[in-house]
Structure formats: structure tokens, C-alpha cells
Scaffold this motif. Structure first.
Motif, short mmCIF file in Angstrom:
data_model
loop_
_atom_site.label_atom_id
_atom_site.label_comp_id
_atom_site.label_asym_id
_atom_site.label_seq_id
_atom_site.Cartn_x
_atom_site.Cartn_y
_atom_site.Cartn_z
N MET A 1 -11.22 -10.09 17.65
CA MET A 1 -12.01 -11.03 18.41
C MET A 1 -11.19 -11.56 19.58
N ASN A 3 -11.72 -14.52 22.90
CA ASN A 3 -12.53 -15.51 23.61
C ASN A 3 -11.97 -15.75 25.00
N GLY A 22 -7.38 -15.26 20.87
CA GLY A 22 -7.98 -14.26 20.01
C GLY A 22 -7.11 -13.92 18.83
N CYS A 88 -2.28 -13.06 16.58
CA CYS A 88 -3.20 -13.91 17.33
C CYS A 88 -2.50 -14.31 18.61
N LEU A 127 -9.52 -21.23 17.35
CA LEU A 127 -10.51 -20.18 17.12
C LEU A 127 -11.67 -20.70 16.28
N ALA A 128 -11.37 -21.53 15.27
CA ALA A 128 -12.44 -22.10 14.45
C ALA A 128 -13.33 -23.02 15.28
N THR A 130 -13.91 -22.93 18.59
CA THR A 130 -14.73 -22.20 19.56
C THR A 130 -15.79 -21.34 18.88
N GLU A 131 -15.53 -20.94 17.64
CA GLU A 131 -16.50 -20.13 16.92
C GLU A 131 -17.72 -20.95 16.49
N HIS A 132 -17.49 -22.22 16.15
CA HIS A 132 -18.56 -23.04 15.57
C HIS A 132 -19.09 -24.12 16.52
N LYS A 134 -21.00 -25.01 20.14
CA LYS A 134 -21.79 -24.44 21.23
C LYS A 134 -21.31 -24.94 22.60
#
Length: 273
Positions: A1, A3, A22, A88, A127-128, A130-132, A134
Motif C-alpha cells: 500500500m 498513500n 506506505g 514501511c 497509516l491507520a 489515513t486508512e480510516h 475520510k
């Protein structure tokens, strides 16, 4: 992944700007480069081994190391086939990027041979988030970036290196955080560290005031709660946190939170009507 972040229109108090982050599990034949990047990129090696070439010098890098790509340097890196990289990374630029790297002593080092767990934790939190989330806040990105850099600075400024016990505990926690969903046990963790299970349990209790079994259960239950709030099926939640027996999972969940999975969902999740 991976971002990408476009924060050009937002000022950052720190004078640096996160551009990408990432995480990647590399294939045995993974290579990257030769290439030139126009920003700082810091890679943390989670597992595995490989090689990094910068300024015509080849460095060996392995688990726990951070290797640094400097702006406008020609670099090349690749995995060791028998034990490929998992790493990462964060990348940043900005008017004060050079100053921050000087503060981290990064200007003089292409590879930082420290167990930078605070840096790794900062990237995981980033990462957590930005993943969750909006609507991502540039200020939050700035705070995560500063946490990562301060983690490197703190590890370099330590007057005394961590003990072997501290290293083993930190590595054990990192392994559990990254492999909890695979159904691992504490024995699997100690085997990965090449140490006796009883010894690992002893030093873990000394360092964290909790057994590694209890720590792993707590971590899995907290992850399970997050997934239940996303309205997933309980069987899928159990599997996602590495517990294949749904009855055992339900029993653990009730013991940890004091309520059943269904009661937790009714209390914390709003079901659309």
C-alpha cells in the motif's frame, strides 16, 4: 500500500510536509532503482534483509534499520532472496526539511542501525489514521511526521543502548502487531526471536507488567472491537484477528469487555434503517 498526500495549499508549523507513506512486503526478486528522488524518504525494515546503494556505497540493511534516501541522490535497493524485505516508509520535503534531518543526525547517515520502534509506531499510526479517515487533516499529518522523526532522534540520543531484554520485548511486540491475524501464539513469537519461550515470558512481564499471552489477547480484542464497529460479521472479525474458533473468540471478547459481541454492537454501532 502507498498513500500520496497533496498538502501544497496548507502551511505546516514545522516547515516540513509529508508527501507519501506506505508499507510493503517485497517479493524475493524485489528491486527498486536506480532512481533519483527529490525528497527525503525514510524506510524502516520491519522484517527481512536487503541491500541499499547510495553515493556508490553498498550497505547491508536488516530488521530494525532505517535507511535514508536523500534528495537528488542516485539510489538503488533490493531484497535478499532468501529473506526478502518488509518495510514501511515516509517521505517529506519542505523549507526546513534539511534542518530536521540535521537534528536527527540523518545528514551524516544513510543507514541508521538502531531499533527505531518509535519511528515504526509513528508510521503505523499514520497509516491507520489515513486508512480510516475520510477528511484528512494536514495538521494531523504534520504531527505524525514529527512523531516519526522525534522517534529517530530519541533513539540516537540514548546514552546507553537498550538491553537485550528490551530489544527482545520490542521485537516481540512488533511481530505480534504485524502477525496477530495469522493465528500466532507466544511460542511462535519466541521461535521467531530464537529465544526460549519461558525466558521471553519472563522478560516480557518484567518490562511490561503483563504476560505476552495477555498482551496478545488485549491487542486482538481491541482490533476486534474496531472491526465490530465497522459492522462486520462476528465470524469474519474472529478470523481477522487470528482466532479461528468463533466460540472461543466470543468467550474472550465477553471476558475482556464484560459484554457480548452483540451487546457491544448494539451499544456502539448505529445500524442504518
Amino acid at each position: 500500500m502507498q498513500n500520496f498526500y497533496n498538502t501544497d495549499d496548507y502551511p505546516t508549523p514545522s516547515g516540513i510536509r509529508l508527501t507519501l507513506s506506505g508499507k510493503m512486503q517485497c517479493a524475493p526478486d524485489f528491486t527498486c532503482g536506480p532512481q533519483i528522488r527529490h525528497m527525503y524518504i525514510l524506510h524502516y525494515v520491519i522484517h527481512g534483509k536487503g541491500y541499499y546503494k547510495a553515493n556508490d556505497t553498498l550497505y547491508s540493511v536488516r530488521e530494525g534499520d532505517v535507511f535514508v534516501i536523500f534528495p537528488d541522490d542516485l539510489v538503488f535497493y533490493y531484497s535478499e532472496k532468501e529473506d526478502p524485505f518488509e518495510f514501511c516508509w515516509i517521505a517529506f520535503d519542505g523549507e526546513k526539511a534539511d534542518e530536521w534531518m540535521h537534528c536527527c543526525d540523518g545528514k551524516a547517515q544513510y543507514v541508521i542501525h538502531q531499533n527505531n520502534m518509535d519511528f515504526y509506531a509513528g508510521v503505523n499510526e499514520l497509516l491507520a489514521y489515513t486508512e480510516h479517515t475520510k477528511n484528512i487533516s494536514p495538521l494531523m499529518l504534520d504531527s505524525f511526521l514529527l512523531k516519526c522523526l522525534s522517534g529517530i532522534q530519541s533513539s540516537l540520543e540514548q546514552q546507553s543502548p537498550p538491553s537485550n531484554a528490551q530489544k527482545y520485548v520490542a521485537l516481540g511486540i512488533a511481530y505480534m502487531q504485524n502477525h496477530y491475524n495469522e493465528g500466532i501464539t507466544v511460542s511462535d513469537v519466541s521461535d521467531k526471536l530464537f529465544i526460549n519461550r519461558s525466558y521471553f515470558s519472563k522478560i516480557f512481564r518484567q518490562e511490561k507488567n503483563i504476560t505476552p499471552e495477555a498482551w496478545l489477547i488485549r491487542f486482538r480484542m481491541e482490533k476486534a472491537a474496531e472491526l465490530i464497529q465497522r459492522n462486520l460479521r462476528f465470524s469474519d472479525v474472529a478470523d481477522a484477528v487470528g482466532i479461528r474458533d468463533q466460540y472461543y473468540f466470543s468467550k474472550l471478547f465477553k471476558k475482556y469487555f464484560g459484554i457480548t459481541c452483540s451487546q457491544y454492537r448494539e451499544k456502539f454501532v448505529k445500524i442504518p434503517t
